[in-house]
Write an enzyme that holds these catalytic residues in place. Structure first.
Site, mmCIF file in Angstrom:
data_model
loop_
_atom_site.group_PDB
_atom_site.id
_atom_site.type_symbol
_atom_site.label_atom_id
_atom_site.label_comp_id
_atom_site.label_asym_id
_atom_site.label_seq_id
_atom_site.Cartn_x
_atom_site.Cartn_y
_atom_site.Cartn_z
ATOM 1 N N HIS A 75 41.913 43.346 52.699
ATOM 2 C CA HIS A 75 42.570 44.156 51.673
ATOM 3 C C HIS A 75 43.517 43.238 50.918
ATOM 4 O O HIS A 75 44.105 42.332 51.511
ATOM 5 C CB HIS A 75 43.389 45.288 52.310
ATOM 6 C CG HIS A 75 44.340 45.938 51.334
ATOM 7 N ND1 HIS A 75 43.925 46.902 50.456
ATOM 8 C CD2 HIS A 75 45.656 45.705 51.082
ATOM 9 C CE1 HIS A 75 44.971 47.246 49.694
ATOM 10 N NE2 HIS A 75 46.021 46.534 50.054
ATOM 11 N N ASN A 80 35.000 45.767 54.974
ATOM 12 C CA ASN A 80 34.921 44.756 53.906
ATOM 13 C C ASN A 80 35.914 43.602 54.085
ATOM 14 O O ASN A 80 36.329 42.975 53.116
ATOM 15 C CB ASN A 80 35.007 45.410 52.523
ATOM 16 C CG ASN A 80 36.380 45.999 52.222
ATOM 17 O OD1 ASN A 80 37.206 46.136 53.113
ATOM 18 N ND2 ASN A 80 36.617 46.343 50.971
ATOM 19 N N TYR A 93 47.451 54.004 53.046
ATOM 20 C CA TYR A 93 46.400 54.366 52.086
ATOM 21 C C TYR A 93 46.638 55.744 51.459
ATOM 22 O O TYR A 93 45.684 56.376 50.995
ATOM 23 C CB TYR A 93 45.037 54.325 52.770
ATOM 24 C CG TYR A 93 44.483 52.923 52.942
ATOM 25 C CD1 TYR A 93 44.242 52.101 51.839
ATOM 26 C CD2 TYR A 93 44.165 52.420 54.202
ATOM 27 C CE1 TYR A 93 43.712 50.825 51.984
ATOM 28 C CE2 TYR A 93 43.637 51.140 54.360
ATOM 29 C CZ TYR A 93 43.414 50.354 53.240
ATOM 30 O OH TYR A 93 42.883 49.099 53.385
ATOM 31 N N GLU A 151 53.667 47.638 49.202
ATOM 32 C CA GLU A 151 52.869 47.368 50.412
ATOM 33 C C GLU A 151 53.574 46.363 51.328
ATOM 34 O O GLU A 151 53.505 46.489 52.555
ATOM 35 C CB GLU A 151 51.478 46.858 50.016
ATOM 36 C CG GLU A 151 50.655 47.939 49.324
ATOM 37 C CD GLU A 151 49.252 47.474 48.951
ATOM 38 O OE1 GLU A 151 48.488 48.298 48.420
ATOM 39 O OE2 GLU A 151 48.900 46.297 49.183
HETATM 40 P P1 CMP Z 1 40.845 48.378 50.191
HETATM 41 O O1 CMP Z 1 41.127 47.303 49.187
HETATM 42 O O2 CMP Z 1 41.430 48.188 51.534
HETATM 43 O O3 CMP Z 1 41.337 49.777 49.598
HETATM 44 C C1 CMP Z 1 40.759 51.003 49.993
HETATM 45 C C2 CMP Z 1 39.509 50.825 50.791
HETATM 46 O O4 CMP Z 1 38.655 51.955 50.864
HETATM 47 C C3 CMP Z 1 38.655 49.754 50.167
HETATM 48 O O5 CMP Z 1 39.258 48.493 50.360
HETATM 49 C C4 CMP Z 1 37.313 49.992 50.870
HETATM 50 O O6 CMP Z 1 37.215 49.286 52.094
HETATM 51 C C5 CMP Z 1 37.355 51.488 51.207
HETATM 52 N N1 CMP Z 1 36.340 52.241 50.477
HETATM 53 C C6 CMP Z 1 35.324 52.939 51.013
HETATM 54 N N2 CMP Z 1 34.579 53.524 50.076
HETATM 55 C C7 CMP Z 1 35.127 53.195 48.874
HETATM 56 C C8 CMP Z 1 34.812 53.497 47.512
HETATM 57 N N3 CMP Z 1 33.772 54.262 47.182
HETATM 58 N N4 CMP Z 1 35.601 52.968 46.537
HETATM 59 C C9 CMP Z 1 36.688 52.197 46.853
HETATM 60 N N5 CMP Z 1 37.026 51.896 48.121
HETATM 61 C C10 CMP Z 1 36.257 52.372 49.126
#
Ligand code: CMP
Length: 140
Positions: free
Chosen positions: A116, A113, A50, A127
């Site tokens: 990814h 969530n 990340y 990735e």
């Molecule tokens: P992901 O697609 O894994 O990429 C980055 C992750 O950061 C995203 O999913 C979310 O789970 C997490 N995240 C937490 N807060 C935010 C935010 N405000 N905007 C975008 N991603 C967020």
């Protein structure tokens, strides 16, 4: 075009025991799992993955969450795989995700969530290489 994308079933969804239900959605949409591993990420691995979000306020919480338990990492292959996977996942924030999407059905919060998915073919290549050697990807 036939593409590949990187998908991660995050610690919340692994803990809920829904890896199979999520895989079924990929397969039903015509995406083929061509590489996979269950893995406990180290902090360094999660931070590296990340790295683009390093300056974001949610970075530390994101890394804490991603190392909180094992994740299921897979490469999905198929026609328009990047966009197709993003459609299946739904919006990043599950409260905004369309009905019937993975995040609407399995996610609890923007951090936890469920999944990814790479956001572009370019990032997908980066990735995929982060987690898999080319010899571990069994595509066509
Ligand atoms: P992901 O697609 O894994 O990429 C980055 C992750 O950061 C995203 O999913 C979310 O789970 C997490 N995240 C937490 N807060 C935010 C935010 N405000 N905007 C975008 N991603 C967020």
């Amino acid at each position: 075009a036939v593409e590949r994308t990187l998908s991660i079933v995050k610690p919340d969804a692994v803990a809920k025991n829904v890896i199979g239900q999520i895989y079924t959605r990929f397969e039903a949409a015509g995406l083929k799992i061509v590489a996979a591993k269950l893995k406990q990420l180290s902090r360094a691995e999660a931070e590296g993955f990340y790295a683009v979000h390093k300056e974001r306020p949610f970075f530390n919480a994101l890394v804490d969450f991603m190392v909180s338990g094992p994740v299921m990492i897979q490469v999905l292959e198929g026609e328009g795989a990047v966009a197709k996977n993003r459609e299946l996942m739904g919006a990043t924030d599950p409260k905004k995700a369309d009905k019937g999407t993975i995040r609407a059905d399995f996610a609890d919060s923007i951090d936890a969530n469920a999944v990814h998915g790479s956001d572009s073919a370019e990032n997908a290549a980066i990735e995929i290489a982060y987690f898999f050697a080319s010899s571990e990807v069994y595509g066509r």
